[in-house]
Design a protein around this motif. Structure first.
Motif, short mmCIF file in Angstrom:
data_model
loop_
_atom_site.label_atom_id
_atom_site.label_comp_id
_atom_site.label_asym_id
_atom_site.label_seq_id
_atom_site.Cartn_x
_atom_site.Cartn_y
_atom_site.Cartn_z
N PRO A 161 -18.68 49.26 24.42
CA PRO A 161 -19.29 47.97 24.07
C PRO A 161 -18.23 47.03 23.48
N PRO A 162 -18.57 45.77 23.27
CA PRO A 162 -17.69 44.87 22.51
C PRO A 162 -17.47 45.47 21.12
N SER A 163 -16.32 45.21 20.50
CA SER A 163 -15.97 45.92 19.26
C SER A 163 -16.99 45.70 18.14
N VAL A 164 -17.63 44.52 18.08
CA VAL A 164 -18.60 44.29 16.99
C VAL A 164 -19.82 45.21 17.10
N TYR A 165 -20.04 45.81 18.27
CA TYR A 165 -21.20 46.69 18.44
C TYR A 165 -20.84 48.17 18.47
N LEU A 166 -19.57 48.50 18.26
CA LEU A 166 -19.17 49.92 18.32
C LEU A 166 -19.96 50.75 17.32
N ASP A 167 -20.04 50.24 16.09
CA ASP A 167 -20.70 50.97 15.01
C ASP A 167 -22.19 51.12 15.32
N PHE A 168 -22.81 50.00 15.68
CA PHE A 168 -24.23 50.00 15.99
C PHE A 168 -24.53 50.99 17.12
N LEU A 169 -23.74 50.91 18.18
CA LEU A 169 -23.97 51.79 19.33
C LEU A 169 -23.79 53.26 18.94
N ALA A 170 -22.71 53.55 18.20
CA ALA A 170 -22.46 54.95 17.81
C ALA A 170 -23.62 55.47 16.96
N CYS A 171 -24.14 54.64 16.03
CA CYS A 171 -25.26 55.07 15.18
C CYS A 171 -26.51 55.30 16.00
N GLU A 172 -26.79 54.39 16.93
CA GLU A 172 -28.01 54.51 17.75
C GLU A 172 -27.94 55.75 18.65
N ILE A 173 -26.75 56.07 19.14
CA ILE A 173 -26.59 57.26 19.99
C ILE A 173 -26.84 58.52 19.16
N ARG A 174 -26.27 58.53 17.93
CA ARG A 174 -26.47 59.70 17.04
C ARG A 174 -27.96 59.86 16.72
N LYS A 175 -28.60 58.71 16.40
CA LYS A 175 -30.02 58.74 16.05
C LYS A 175 -30.85 59.38 17.16
#
Ligand code: PEP
Length: 255
Positions: free
Chosen positions: A43-57
């Motif tokens: 994803p774009p870098s601003v969404y890396l954290d969000f995406l990683a958290c959502e995948i873990r969830k």
């Protein structure tokens, strides 16, 4: 087999949640994964954290990789993102030297080599893009272009190996004339790439060769059947989560 979805500068939080919701309805991800088929989202870098958290969830077995990283470790580089920041977010790797970065943002072969060295020093998996323009292919300079782009990166990989790095490196052949154009490289073009890399590296790199450029379900099926590459980088087509599901469904029917 790695299937890397390069979202480029697309998607937002709502679209990402939606995308993962669609993928979560599929129950075969763990099986696909243990059979060696891995989805990688970039994803774009601003969404890396969000995406990683959502995948873990959602407990999905996907990897997250950046689309770029700074060639410097830290300090006064306004607007940049460092390798340590990517590591801090739990990101597995990073796409380097994409032709859009080379063409639109002045990234050079030396930058790509420096970024690869830094990534390897932090055990971030580099996905190094290379490929010729249409004019370079027409003037039959393409093999020289590949060598020019890859040789400095390979030097850094060898240094890292000598220093004990075992982090894998993927080489993504992405002819500029095939990106977003609807034209894909032919099997013979990709075989030529594999041959050139063998010469540059002095060994077979088929385990690390990816192809990118207007990949669709159809072209995927042909390339996989001919056994030419280890994976794919997919832009436009993989903005659609249903297309990702269709691709995995097709792929996993091949032995
Ligand atoms: C890319 O830009 O990495 C890419 C492969 O794009 P597309 O699939 O849209 O050609």
């Amino acid at each position: 087999m790695l299937m890397v979805a390069n979202w480029k500068m697309n998607m937002d939080r709502a679209a990402i949640s939606n995308y993962l919701d669609v993928l979560s309805r599929e129950e075969r991800w763990s099986r696909w994964c243990s059979n060696g088929y891995r989805l990688v989202l970039s994803p774009p870098s601003v969404y890396l954290d969000f995406l990683a958290c959502e995948i873990r969830k959602r407990e999905l077995p996907f990897w997250v990789v950046g689309q770029n990283v700074c060639a410097h470790e830290k300090g006064a580089y306004t607007g940049e993102v460092s390798v340590d920041m990517l590591r801090d977010l739990g990101v597995s790797g990073v796409i380097l030297g994409h032709s859009e970065r080379r063409r639109l943002f002045g990234e050079t072969d030396a930058h790509v080599a420096a970024k690869t060295a830094l990534a390897l020093s932090r055990e971030l998996v580099p996905i190094v893009c290379f490929g010729e323009t249409e004019a370079e292919r027409l003037s039959k300079e393409h093999a020289q272009v590949w060598e020019r782009q890859i040789a400095p990166v390979w030097k850094e990989v060898l240094k890292a190996r000598a220093a004990g790095s075992e982090t894998p490196v993927y080489w993504a052949y992405e002819p500029v004339w095939a990106i977003g154009t609807g034209r894909t490289a032919a099997i013979d073009d990709i075989r030529e790439v594999a041959g050139s890399l063998r010469e540059i590296f002095g060994h077979d790199c088929s385990a690390g060769l990816l192809y990118g450029g207007s990949v669709t379900d159809e072209s995927l099926a042909v390339l996989v059947e001919k056994g030419t590459v280890y994976g794919f980088l997919v832009g436009g087509a993989f903005l659609d989560s249903e297309a990702v599901l269709r691709a995995f469904d097709n792929l996993t029917h091949h032995p």
